[in-house]
Design an enzyme around this catalytic site. Structure first.
Site, short mmCIF file in Angstrom:
data_model
loop_
_atom_site.label_atom_id
_atom_site.label_comp_id
_atom_site.label_asym_id
_atom_site.label_seq_id
_atom_site.Cartn_x
_atom_site.Cartn_y
_atom_site.Cartn_z
N GLY A 90 28.05 75.22 62.46
CA GLY A 90 26.96 75.67 62.60
C GLY A 90 25.84 74.96 62.00
N SER A 91 25.94 74.19 60.97
CA SER A 91 25.19 73.35 60.25
C SER A 91 25.09 72.07 60.92
CB SER A 91 25.38 73.10 58.66
OG SER A 91 25.82 74.08 57.82
N ASP A 198 23.78 83.65 63.31
CA ASP A 198 24.05 85.25 62.85
C ASP A 198 23.66 86.16 63.80
OD1 ASP A 198 24.73 84.09 60.50
OD2 ASP A 198 22.88 84.51 59.50
N SER A 223 27.24 79.20 65.13
CA SER A 223 28.28 78.90 64.04
C SER A 223 29.56 79.82 64.43
CB SER A 223 27.79 79.15 62.49
OG SER A 223 28.88 79.29 61.65
N HIS A 228 31.50 84.93 61.02
CA HIS A 228 30.52 85.06 62.34
C HIS A 228 31.16 85.80 63.45
CE1 HIS A 228 28.40 81.79 60.00
NE2 HIS A 228 27.42 82.74 60.53
N ASN A 296 29.36 61.81 64.14
CA ASN A 296 30.33 62.18 64.87
C ASN A 296 30.53 63.64 64.50
OD1 ASN A 296 32.66 62.88 66.09
ND2 ASN A 296 34.26 61.64 65.38
C1 LIG Z 1 21.57 81.54 60.04
C2 LIG Z 1 22.66 80.61 59.66
N1 LIG Z 1 22.48 79.19 60.06
C3 LIG Z 1 23.38 78.36 59.88
C4 LIG Z 1 24.40 78.53 59.26
C5 LIG Z 1 25.55 77.50 59.15
O1 LIG Z 1 26.80 77.73 59.68
P1 LIG Z 1 28.27 76.95 59.15
O2 LIG Z 1 28.76 77.62 58.18
O3 LIG Z 1 29.12 77.13 60.34
O4 LIG Z 1 27.66 75.55 58.75
C6 LIG Z 1 24.77 79.53 58.92
C7 LIG Z 1 26.03 80.01 57.80
O5 LIG Z 1 26.34 81.03 57.91
C8 LIG Z 1 23.78 80.80 59.09
O6 LIG Z 1 23.87 82.05 58.50
#
Ligand SMILES: Cc1ncc(COP(=O)(O)O)c(C=O)c1O
Length: 458
Positions: A90-91, A198, A223, A228, A296
């Site tokens: 998700g990041s 979320d 994510s 999730h 990537n």
């Molecule tokens: C609102 C939100 N955005 C982004 C992320 C990031 O997701 P990831 O952990 O897959 O990088 C999270 C992580 O839980 C999140 O709660």
């Protein structure tokens, strides 16, 4: 064992055994007893996820392939969005969503260094990180106590001549006021990025039309990290209805390249060796032409294989999350918890697919004691992620510059006050409502939480 089988027969044989194994040894569950640990989240899966994963392993394609294509199609159909790009978290999805808006292909509307993006500090850091890493300026606006989402009455004050976008998460599944935020973006020609990490499965009604969150803005992100709404272990997605943004997202996801051939494919367009790009020699191999500075960030087909099984369960998961939220809320109310705790409320015009159940203690200063008691009774708790992101060590240098009035080195701005953000940081916590939760566990949680808050008060 396989001598008398075709490859397909051998594969089917293995998958049947894997299904058997999963049924026998996973999800066996023992009856819940008071005092047993109640996690805030967990993976919910069955033999379909496991056989898909092994099927992909046997194929050994590894990088994105047929399962990725299938996942992107199914995900797009489920959300009602045209273009989906699977990524490794998700990041990464947020990194791509934000950076896509900096592409020179967007002309005047592109975000440049020093341009501003309206967001909140009460949330997960990687909604904001990409702005700072690029050199854009996040402008932090306070949230409301009822939803822990942006206070839209403060949007106009946050606007400046350098505002280019709004990028926000739907907090713990509860949609922000999409109606007001979208109207604000439309009025001022701003991009809207919905961090939907979320809130997958949440719905919102705007102008009489009900749609999934993540599809109202220019770009949505998800994510698939285990807690999730869907999981692939690690994974994420970026989605849009805009073909140009999709092209940019794909380019930045895949090393910044110009070519759109998928992994293992060559010369899809038939012009691999006859183009003119930049100041390269004419006919330079299009596979190695870079139109962006990219990364990537692809996911593997093994991850997508799990996602293909998970996506079929999304509607059931959503229903269960809604039930769990309503049941827990009622249990807390029945026990008189509302006297001590501010309980979450669905945003107007929304049907959230709740990620978590956020509660704020009405009396300040007793959160730690309450949470310690809840945890020691077996219930796992979480903070609203960073609480107030600006107060974290990663902001130390920038905060010092901001407080010294050095706007250039601060690299962020606060519009108004962040009083509610600070209150949530100090006095709020949340517990889970994931689909693996039962009414029995929820009732037990309500009892533990009510007793813990009462104990901390007296
Ligand atoms: C609102 C939100 N955005 C982004 C992320 C990031 O997701 P990831 O952990 O897959 O990088 C999270 C992580 O839980 C999140 O709660």
């Amino acid at each position: 064992m396989f001598e008398h089988m075709t490859e397909e027969e051998a594969r089917q044989h293995i998958l049947k055994e894997v299904g058997e194994y999963c049924r026998q040894f996973h999800n066996t569950g023992k009856p819940f007893r008071k005092g047993d640990r109640i996690p805030y989240a967990s993976r919910v899966y069955d033999e379909k996820e496991m056989t898909n994963l092994v099927d992909s392993a046997l194929e050994f394609w590894l990088t994105s392939g047929r399962y990725t294509k299938e996942f992107e199609r199914k995900f797009g159909e489920k959300l009602g969005v045209r273009y989906v790009s699977t990524v490794n978290s998700g990041s990464s999805a947020n990194l791509l969503a934000f950076n896509a808006l900096t592409s020179p292909l967007l002309g005047e509307r592109r975000i440049r260094r020093g341009d501003e993006v309206i967001t909140v500090a009460a949330g997960f850091p990687t909604t904001v990180t990409p702005m700072i890493q690029y050199g854009a300026v996040p402008v932090f606006v306070d949230v409301t106590m009822e939803t822990a989402n942006i206070d839209v009455t403060k949007l106009d004050d946050a606007l400046s001549s350098r505002t280019k976008a709004v990028m926000l998460a739907h907090t713990l599944g509860n949609p922000f006021d999409l109606s007001a935020v979208k109207a604000f973006c439309d009025r001022h020609g701003l991009w809207l990025v919905e961090d939907n990490c979320d809130s997958l499965g949440s719905r919102y009604t705007l102008d009489g039309e009900t749609r999934m969150t993540g599809t109202f803005g220019d770009i949505g992100t998800s994510s698939f990290y285990p807690p999730h709404h869907l999981t692939m272990g690690e994974g994420g997605a970026v989605y849009t209805n805009n073909p140009l943004l999709h092209k940019i997202i794909r380019s930045m996801r895949d090393w910044g390249r110009d070519c759109v051939c998928v992994s293992g494919q060559d010369n899809l367009c038939g012009h691999r060796f006859d183009g003119q790009y930049g100041t390269l020699p004419k006919g330079y191999d299009h596979k190695y032409v870079y139109s962006h500075f990219g990364w990537n960030l692809k996911a593997t087909d093994l991850q997508a294989a799990i996602g293909c099984a998970q996506i079929d369960k999304l509607d059931g998961f959503t229903e269960k999350r809604r039930h769990n939220y309503a049941f827990l809320r009622q249990q807390l109310i029945d026990r008189g918890a509302e006297e001590m705790l501010l309980l979450p409320e669905a945003a107007a015009n929304s049907e959230p697919s709740w990620f978590g159940f956020l509660m704020t203690l009405k009396k300040s200063g007793i959160r730690e004691q309450t949470v310690r008691a809840v945890e020691s009774a077996g219930v796992q708790t979480r903070m609203l992620f960073s609480g107030n992101l600006i107060r974290h060590p990663c902001f130390d240098e920038m905060r010092a510059a901001y407080e010294a009035g050095d706007a250039e080195n601060a690299g962020f701005r606060v519009s108004g006050t962040l009083d509610n953000t600070d209150r949530i940081m100090r006095d709020a916590f949340w517990v889970g409502v994931y689909p693996g939760m039962t009414d029995e566990k929820l009732a037990c949680m309500a009892e533990i939480i009510t007793e813990a808050a009462a104990g901390a008060l007296h």
